[in-house]
Design a protein around this motif. Structure first.
Motif, mmCIF file in Angstrom:
data_model
loop_
_atom_site.group_PDB
_atom_site.id
_atom_site.type_symbol
_atom_site.label_atom_id
_atom_site.label_comp_id
_atom_site.label_asym_id
_atom_site.label_seq_id
_atom_site.Cartn_x
_atom_site.Cartn_y
_atom_site.Cartn_z
ATOM 1 N N GLY A 1 0.810 -1.214 0.000
ATOM 2 C CA GLY A 1 0.000 0.000 0.000
ATOM 3 C C GLY A 1 0.840 1.260 0.000
ATOM 4 O O GLY A 1 0.545 2.225 -0.696
ATOM 5 N N VAL A 2 1.914 1.252 0.782
ATOM 6 C CA VAL A 2 2.798 2.413 0.843
ATOM 7 C C VAL A 2 3.452 2.650 -0.516
ATOM 8 O O VAL A 2 3.538 3.787 -1.000
ATOM 9 N N ARG A 3 3.922 1.563 -1.139
ATOM 10 C CA ARG A 3 4.544 1.711 -2.468
ATOM 11 C C ARG A 3 3.542 2.221 -3.483
ATOM 12 O O ARG A 3 3.869 3.063 -4.337
ATOM 13 N N GLY A 4 2.305 1.728 -3.399
ATOM 14 C CA GLY A 4 1.281 2.185 -4.328
ATOM 15 C C GLY A 4 0.967 3.657 -4.150
ATOM 16 O O GLY A 4 0.839 4.400 -5.129
ATOM 17 N N ILE B 1 -6.064 6.429 -4.019
ATOM 18 C CA ILE B 1 -5.533 6.725 -2.691
ATOM 19 C C ILE B 1 -4.079 7.180 -2.804
ATOM 20 O O ILE B 1 -3.233 6.478 -3.350
ATOM 21 N N GLY B 2 -3.818 8.367 -2.298
ATOM 22 C CA GLY B 2 -2.472 8.923 -2.364
ATOM 23 C C GLY B 2 -2.247 9.843 -3.549
ATOM 24 O O GLY B 2 -1.189 10.484 -3.630
ATOM 25 N N ARG B 3 -3.206 9.940 -4.458
ATOM 26 C CA ARG B 3 -3.016 10.788 -5.632
ATOM 27 C C ARG B 3 -3.432 12.224 -5.349
ATOM 28 O O ARG B 3 -4.434 12.482 -4.680
ATOM 29 N N VAL C 1 -5.024 15.534 -1.346
ATOM 30 C CA VAL C 1 -4.651 14.160 -1.669
ATOM 31 C C VAL C 1 -5.817 13.255 -1.291
ATOM 32 O O VAL C 1 -6.406 13.411 -0.216
ATOM 33 N N PHE C 2 -6.142 12.313 -2.155
ATOM 34 C CA PHE C 2 -7.199 11.361 -1.835
ATOM 35 C C PHE C 2 -6.725 10.397 -0.746
ATOM 36 O O PHE C 2 -5.613 9.866 -0.799
ATOM 37 N N VAL C 3 -7.584 10.186 0.256
ATOM 38 C CA VAL C 3 -7.275 9.265 1.350
ATOM 39 C C VAL C 3 -8.405 8.241 1.459
ATOM 40 O O VAL C 3 -9.452 8.377 0.820
ATOM 41 N N SER C 4 -8.184 7.231 2.277
ATOM 42 C CA SER C 4 -9.154 6.142 2.378
ATOM 43 C C SER C 4 -10.078 6.341 3.571
ATOM 44 O O SER C 4 -9.741 6.997 4.551
ATOM 45 N N SER C 5 -11.257 5.763 3.458
ATOM 46 C CA SER C 5 -12.182 5.673 4.591
ATOM 47 C C SER C 5 -12.445 4.197 4.846
ATOM 48 O O SER C 5 -12.098 3.344 4.027
ATOM 49 N N ARG C 6 -13.043 3.906 5.992
ATOM 50 C CA ARG C 6 -13.335 2.500 6.287
ATOM 51 C C ARG C 6 -14.636 2.415 7.055
ATOM 52 O O ARG C 6 -14.790 3.061 8.089
ATOM 53 N N VAL D 1 -12.599 10.588 -0.659
ATOM 54 C CA VAL D 1 -12.340 11.530 0.430
ATOM 55 C C VAL D 1 -11.046 12.263 0.115
ATOM 56 O O VAL D 1 -10.024 11.633 -0.190
ATOM 57 N N LEU D 2 -11.098 13.573 0.186
ATOM 58 C CA LEU D 2 -9.915 14.386 -0.104
ATOM 59 C C LEU D 2 -9.380 14.987 1.192
ATOM 60 O O LEU D 2 -10.117 15.635 1.932
#
Length: 257
Positions: A37-40, A66-68, A151-156, A196-197
């Motif tokens: 995930g970190v590399r992606g 995610i991360g973009r 940056v786009f981040v994840s939700s859960r 989510v930004l």
């Protein structure tokens, strides 16, 4: 120590060691997933910034974003702001602010923007008005559209905890424990998109502070794996030493006779 007790001790030691080894490999799997995930995210951070200003430009690959970096244009919905409660910064109690953004205008999709952190003595009721700069783009109903970089981040789902409806500045706002879009849909009139930004640096004349950074390391899972493997070795080695010492004592007792 009787032979039966030695056998039982060996069985217990082998069982515990097998469990510890299994837990160690599970932690290695988690380490691999986090590392991937970190590399992606690092690779996506180098991609060109995504510009999303029209309702028809909805990105389809949510996980792949995610991360973009992205720039969104639309209209803020300050009345629909959501509070992520109990967030500390530099030892101060506070909360993070999620603000809905209608991309492209009122008819566009809703994107929740993690705009930043505000102080709140109770960790629940920050002064939301202090999080806005005195600019036309930040004013409700202004003709100028709002533009936000981030940056786009994840939700859960499931991390939102117990939802609360709290009064802030004379209006009711939803307060949750974590970034949980499913809970926001259930507990409010909003229907946010799965994106989510996390906004970049807040306006200099606003009281906001940057929200938490997204994770950039693989976490402690590798060290946890080493610990579990160490426990397995200790269990086997400790049992062998105990049985050997008992055998030496038994031999010495026989010689003494």
């Amino acid at each position: 120590m009787t032979s039966t007790r030695k056998i039982l001790l060996c069985i217990v030691a082998i069982g515990l060691s097998a469990l510890f080894v299994r837990l160690g490999f599970w932690q290695l799997d988690r380490h691999g997933e986090r590392s991937a995930g970190v590399r992606g995210r690092a690779a996506r951070a180098e991609a060109p910034r995504l510009v999303w200003s029209d309702p028809g430009d909805v990105p389809s690959d949510t996980a792949g974003l995610i991360g973009r970096r992205a720039r969104l244009t639309g209209r803020w919905d300050r009345a629909g702001e959501v509070v992520i409660r109990s967030r500390t910064l530099d030892g101060r109690a506070g909360a993070e602010v999620l603000t809905p953004l209608f991309v492209g205008g009122d008819a566009g999709p809703v994107v929740m923007v993690l705009r930043g952190w505000l102080p709140a003595p109770d960790g629940l009721r920050p002064n939301l008005s202090a999080g806005w700069a005195d600019s036309p783009a930040a004013t409700p109903g202004a003709d100028s559209p709002a533009r936000v970089d981030g940056v786009f981040v994840s939700s859960r789902d499931g991390r939102g905890g117990q939802p609360l409806q709290v009064e802030i500045g004379g209006a009711r706002h939803l307060a949750i424990a974590g970034l949980d879009l499913a809970l926001i849909r259930e507990e409010s009139t909003l229907d946010p998109s799965p994106h989510v930004l996390r906004a970049g640096d807040p306006p200099p004349d606003a009281a906001l502070r940057p929200a938490r950074e997204i994770e950039t390391d693989s976490g402690p899972h590798f060290s946890y794996a080493i610990q579990w493997f160490s426990f397995a070795i200790i269990a086997l080695a400790g049992t062998a030493i105990l049985i050997r010492k008992d055998g030496n004592r038994t031999s010495a007792a026989r010689i003494g006779r």
